[in-house]
Design a protein around this motif. Sequence first.
Motif, short mmCIF file in Angstrom:
data_model
loop_
_atom_site.label_atom_id
_atom_site.label_comp_id
_atom_site.label_asym_id
_atom_site.label_seq_id
_atom_site.Cartn_x
_atom_site.Cartn_y
_atom_site.Cartn_z
N GLY A 260 7.98 -83.35 -10.67
CA GLY A 260 6.74 -82.59 -10.72
C GLY A 260 6.87 -81.20 -11.29
N VAL A 261 8.08 -80.65 -11.32
CA VAL A 261 8.28 -79.33 -11.92
C VAL A 261 8.04 -79.38 -13.42
N HIS A 262 8.32 -80.54 -14.04
CA HIS A 262 8.15 -80.69 -15.49
C HIS A 262 6.68 -80.94 -15.80
N PRO A 263 6.02 -80.04 -16.54
CA PRO A 263 4.58 -80.21 -16.77
C PRO A 263 4.22 -81.45 -17.58
N GLY A 264 5.20 -82.06 -18.26
CA GLY A 264 4.92 -83.25 -19.05
C GLY A 264 4.96 -84.54 -18.26
N ASN A 265 5.35 -84.48 -17.00
CA ASN A 265 5.46 -85.69 -16.19
C ASN A 265 4.16 -85.98 -15.44
N ASP A 266 3.65 -87.17 -15.61
CA ASP A 266 2.45 -87.65 -14.92
C ASP A 266 2.92 -88.61 -13.83
N LEU A 267 3.00 -88.13 -12.60
CA LEU A 267 3.62 -88.94 -11.53
C LEU A 267 2.81 -90.19 -11.19
N THR B 97 5.90 -79.30 -5.51
CA THR B 97 6.38 -78.04 -6.02
C THR B 97 5.26 -77.34 -6.78
N LYS B 98 5.38 -76.03 -6.87
CA LYS B 98 4.37 -75.23 -7.57
C LYS B 98 5.04 -74.38 -8.63
N ARG B 99 4.66 -74.61 -9.90
CA ARG B 99 5.20 -73.79 -10.98
C ARG B 99 4.57 -72.40 -10.93
N GLU B 100 5.41 -71.39 -11.16
CA GLU B 100 4.94 -70.00 -11.11
C GLU B 100 4.86 -69.38 -12.50
N PRO C 264 12.37 -73.34 -19.38
CA PRO C 264 12.48 -73.39 -17.93
C PRO C 264 11.43 -72.50 -17.27
N CYS C 265 11.22 -72.69 -15.98
CA CYS C 265 10.17 -71.96 -15.28
C CYS C 265 10.61 -71.63 -13.86
N SER C 266 9.91 -70.69 -13.27
CA SER C 266 10.06 -70.42 -11.84
C SER C 266 9.17 -71.39 -11.07
N PHE C 267 9.61 -71.78 -9.87
CA PHE C 267 8.81 -72.66 -9.03
C PHE C 267 9.26 -72.53 -7.59
N HIS C 268 8.43 -72.98 -6.68
CA HIS C 268 8.83 -73.01 -5.27
C HIS C 268 8.38 -74.32 -4.64
N GLU C 269 8.97 -74.62 -3.50
CA GLU C 269 8.60 -75.81 -2.74
C GLU C 269 7.26 -75.56 -2.06
N ALA C 270 6.25 -76.32 -2.43
CA ALA C 270 4.92 -76.16 -1.86
C ALA C 270 4.75 -77.07 -0.64
N GLU C 271 3.62 -76.93 0.04
CA GLU C 271 3.30 -77.89 1.10
C GLU C 271 3.10 -79.27 0.47
#
Length: 405
Positions: free
Chosen positions: A282-289, A308-311, A316-323
């Motif tokens: 899910g961190v990769h914006p090109g992936n459609d889960l 996960t939430k891309r920031e 590459p990008c920053s991201f964190h573990e979301a709810e």
Amino acid sequence: MKQTWRWFGPRDLVSIDDICQAGAHGVVSALHHIPSGAVWAPDEIAKRHREIATMKDGSVSGLTWDVVESLPVSESIKRQVGPWRDHIAAYKESLRNLASSGISIVCYNFMPVLDWTRTHLNWRFSNGATCMRFDLFDFVAFDLFILSRAGAENDYGPEIIAEAKTRFAAMTDDRRAELERTVAFGLPGSVESLSLDDLRELLATYANIDADTLRANLVAFLEEVVPVAREVGIRMCCHPDDPPFALLGLPRIMSTEDDYAFIMKAVDIAENGITLCSGSLGVHPGNDLPGMMKRWGDRVHFIHLRNTKRETEGLPCSFHEAEHLDGDTDMVALIEQILREEASRKAAGRADWNIPMRPDHGHDILDDLNRKGQPGYPAIGRLKGLAELRGVMTALSARFDKLGS
């Protein structure tokens, strides 16, 4: 989905009793104390089965060991150097021993050197909860000014380098030491971290290995072990890169749907399958889960549900573990597609229709903050995630039953 829970063994601060109370039905575990390339002996496997089946007071837990995560692939196999053929032979023997014990699913990954990478293990939200986070600028600061990797400046644009330099200058000595420890934290469940010299030495071994070479080595590995897995009744499933982009000059080859399509077609055997990790992919914006589950669901043997939430934009990008129900992945749509795949399998008479799922990662909340367990694997945070996912699963299942679909 069969609701499972990852357990790192007797040292795990989240106990078998806790897992029972969380309402999980199975356990995902591994023999982390056995080095990569060594055989998992029957007595060690049997011991882990007994540990999972027993609560603290000696009573029966009712839990079963359903998935191995992970049976590690050695660096020698990934690079095809040294005793790599012996390690493949040991891998095959381990698969046979696991199958004899009743295990039918083995998760593995093919990430070079680092199994997963973060810059923060306890990044704080405004409500006091903490999570794991990857900050691109902190990571680049580590790469350029702590690790001092040769040629690292060629991997980043001038704006990123400038911000990383500013970040590094503002870091205290304690934060610099924390960042070093965090990036080199090591494998989940391991008791050792890499030193900077260890990391530099390992990175040097990949100097002449590009993505095409690493991908060819993965296919060669699968051509050897998947026929054995099929023979003994084990379904193998590859975990995606975490994060799904290149780091430290290392190749990444399992970051997108196209990467999975390549290895599924290269070794087109049903037992060669996918660990669908919605957090990593899910961190990769090109992936459609949800779309990936629709297109490749028949090869999905194991599922990690986290968000996960891309920031920042791009990769590459920053991201964190979301709810679990927040973040960049539409979790409701993904779960709906998983349930449709299970219904299709059940109608076709497949024995593996009930796909094991575990609530992956979670925020440290409430008593998790004092427990200080395995980073990313809190008791209450994962329980909250499982409860939320369970609610979605129950609601969608009821709708399917009502519609007869």
